[in-house]
Design a protein around this motif. Structure first.
Motif, PDB file in Angstrom:
ATOM      1  N   PHE A  39      12.064  19.412  10.701  1.00  0.00           N
ATOM      2  CA  PHE A  39      12.072  19.869   9.027  1.00  0.00           C
ATOM      3  C   PHE A  39      11.999  20.679   9.417  1.00  0.00           C
ATOM      4  O   PHE A  39      10.954  21.458   9.730  1.00  0.00           O
ATOM      5  CB  PHE A  39      11.450  18.888   9.382  1.00  0.00           C
ATOM      6  N   HIS A  40      12.973  21.362   8.687  1.00  0.00           N
ATOM      7  CA  HIS A  40      11.876  22.594   7.818  1.00  0.00           C
ATOM      8  C   HIS A  40      11.471  23.039   6.656  1.00  0.00           C
ATOM      9  O   HIS A  40      12.471  22.828   5.600  1.00  0.00           O
ATOM     10  CB  HIS A  40      13.449  24.278   7.930  1.00  0.00           C
ATOM     11  N   GLU A  41      10.244  22.154   6.247  1.00  0.00           N
ATOM     12  CA  GLU A  41       9.614  22.872   5.111  1.00  0.00           C
ATOM     13  C   GLU A  41       9.747  23.369   4.373  1.00  0.00           C
ATOM     14  O   GLU A  41       9.008  24.890   4.771  1.00  0.00           O
ATOM     15  CB  GLU A  41       8.420  22.078   5.369  1.00  0.00           C
ATOM     16  N   VAL A  42       9.896  23.697   2.801  1.00  0.00           N
ATOM     17  CA  VAL A  42      10.182  24.653   2.350  1.00  0.00           C
ATOM     18  C   VAL A  42       9.572  24.420   0.858  1.00  0.00           C
ATOM     19  O   VAL A  42       9.846  23.352   0.595  1.00  0.00           O
ATOM     20  CB  VAL A  42      11.731  25.690   2.378  1.00  0.00           C
ATOM     21  N   LEU A  43       9.130  25.511  -0.181  1.00  0.00           N
ATOM     22  CA  LEU A  43       8.919  25.491  -1.047  1.00  0.00           C
ATOM     23  C   LEU A  43      10.030  26.206  -1.800  1.00  0.00           C
ATOM     24  O   LEU A  43      10.662  26.978  -1.952  1.00  0.00           O
ATOM     25  CB  LEU A  43       7.829  26.317  -1.757  1.00  0.00           C
ATOM     26  N   ALA A  44      11.160  25.027  -2.927  1.00  0.00           N
ATOM     27  CA  ALA A  44      11.892  24.845  -3.915  1.00  0.00           C
ATOM     28  C   ALA A  44      11.496  26.203  -5.055  1.00  0.00           C
ATOM     29  O   ALA A  44      10.382  26.100  -5.397  1.00  0.00           O
ATOM     30  CB  ALA A  44      12.127  24.491  -3.868  1.00  0.00           C
TER      31      ALA A  44
END
Length: 394
Positions: A39-44
């Motif tokens: 899982f690549h967690e990003v802040l959109a």
């Protein structure tokens, strides 16, 4: 998850090609519960995606995830992973981008004076109720943000995890039109394990349809994609339509397999391994592009129409599959619905002026219990006529 102090703009050590330079990447995570998945967690920076002129019955979408652990061999969204410099095969199945702040960003966007309260669709690219949703729980916040702002919404999914949010959806349906669709393309569980290895079982999705209907909500079904010579026999369709009718589906739409570049290679590789006897037939059937030959689509329509009628999905329905069709769409409805797409009626949508957010926590349980006991009839779902060359997530 302690992210404070991390520099979002920095290249993450060991990040996959393309992901390391994406603004908003926080971290990459692997867990024992999701073996082989990262899982690549990003802040959109944004949540609403504008898709005007797409031919679909909506102009806005929200996609909390990119990539999908359903791992459907035929998924039309596979080419989207190329933008991340990832491949359309195993990377699409195993490298999942998660927009961890999507609900907060969505609330801010919906509060803008320029927002027009148009319908927002979920499940048009990758499935919002794939297994990752069990870990990140993004959908309740998304649903509540849309409903509280007065924005109609629709969801198309293969994920039985949607049952977790039925109370949230039932409460949302008190405020705005809510459309639900379940994707169920075949009734053969052995074939399902081969072609949709990460998707919940056939029985689980039939039970999901029942649960949605018991909650007083309409539930269309996408029988899509229909796989030529694998799931398109009269006997197979007759059995599946019968199961859908028994489960209470309010409408059915069938579409024949669409093989765009980036999807065709992955699907044909699987076909060569599992059914090499069909490879030459598929090569001929898709010799002129991403869609099956028109003659095949016409023959399928003639086969599907009487079967849909037989199981009660043809009453007052518009079967859609014209000579100009490029995908072979056949739509049919059951009582209280005129489409299998599970879309809310835009003509009845209550596009409100902005108001205070709805307090869901005090009313979900009571509202859900009342609907489950038959206290509220399902809202009608209108006919939807998407351009047949436009695909959605199946």
């Amino acid at each position: 998850m302690r992210w404070a102090g991390q520099r979002i703009e920095a290249e993450a050590p060991g990040a996959l090609p393309g992901l390391g330079s994406i603004a908003g990447l926080v971290r990459s995570v692997t867990t024992p519960e999701f073996r082989g998945v990262t899982f690549h967690e990003v802040l959109a920076k944004s949540a609403l995606n504008s898709v005007p002129g797409s031919g679909m019955p909506f102009n806005w979408t929200v996609n909390p995830y990119r990539g999908c652990t359903h791992a459907c061999r035929y998924c039309f969204a596979r080419p989207s992973h190329r933008y991340l410099e990832l491949d359309t095969g195993l990377d699409f199945d195993q490298q999942i981008v998660v927009k961890t702040n999507v609900a907060d960003v969505l609330r801010r966007e919906l509060a803008k004076p320029s927002w027009g309260f148009e319908q927002v669709a979920l499940g048009t690219n990758t499935d919002p109720y794939q297994r990752a949703e069990g870990r990140y729980q993004l959908m309740p916040g998304i649903i509540e943000a849309l409903a509280a702002s007065g924005t109609p919404l629709s969801i198309l999914t293969k994920g039985t995890l949607l049952r977790r949010d039925l109370a949230v959806l039932a409460a949302a349906a008190e405020e705005v039109p809510v459309g639900l669709g379940v994707s169920l393309a075949l009734a053969d569980e052995d074939l399902r394990r081969l072609v949709e290895p990460g998707v919940p079982s056939v029985r689980g999705r039939l039970d999901l349809i029942r649960a949605i209907r018991e909650a007083g909500l309409p539930c269309g079904v996408m029988v899509a994609p229909v796989l030529p010579w694998l799931t398109d026999s009269t006997e197979q369709l007759d059995h599946l339509f019968g199961e859908l009718a028994d489960a209470g589906a309010t409408g059915v739409t069938t579409l024949i397999l669409h093989l765009r570049p980036g999807v065709k290679e992955w699907f044909m590789k699987w076909l060569a391994e599992e059914r090499p006897d069909l490879v030459s037939r598929y090569d001929q059937l898709y010799s002129h592009g991403s869609n099956a030959l028109q003659s095949f689509r016409n023959a399928f329509e003639e086969k599907a129409r009487p079967l849909l009628d037989k199981h009660g999905f043809g009453r007052g329905a518009r079967h859609r599959s014209s000579s100009s069709s490029s995908s072979g769409v056949v739509e049919a409805s059951g009582p209280g619905s005129q489409s299998g797409w599970g879309e809310p009626d835009p003509t009845n949508a209550r596009f409100r002026t902005r108001r205070q957010p709805v307090d869901y926590t005090r009313r979900q349980a009571a509202d859900y219990t009342r609907r489950s006991s038959g206290g509220r009839a399902a809202a009608p779902v209108p006919p939807i006529a998407p351009e047949p060359n436009q695909q959605t997530l199946f």
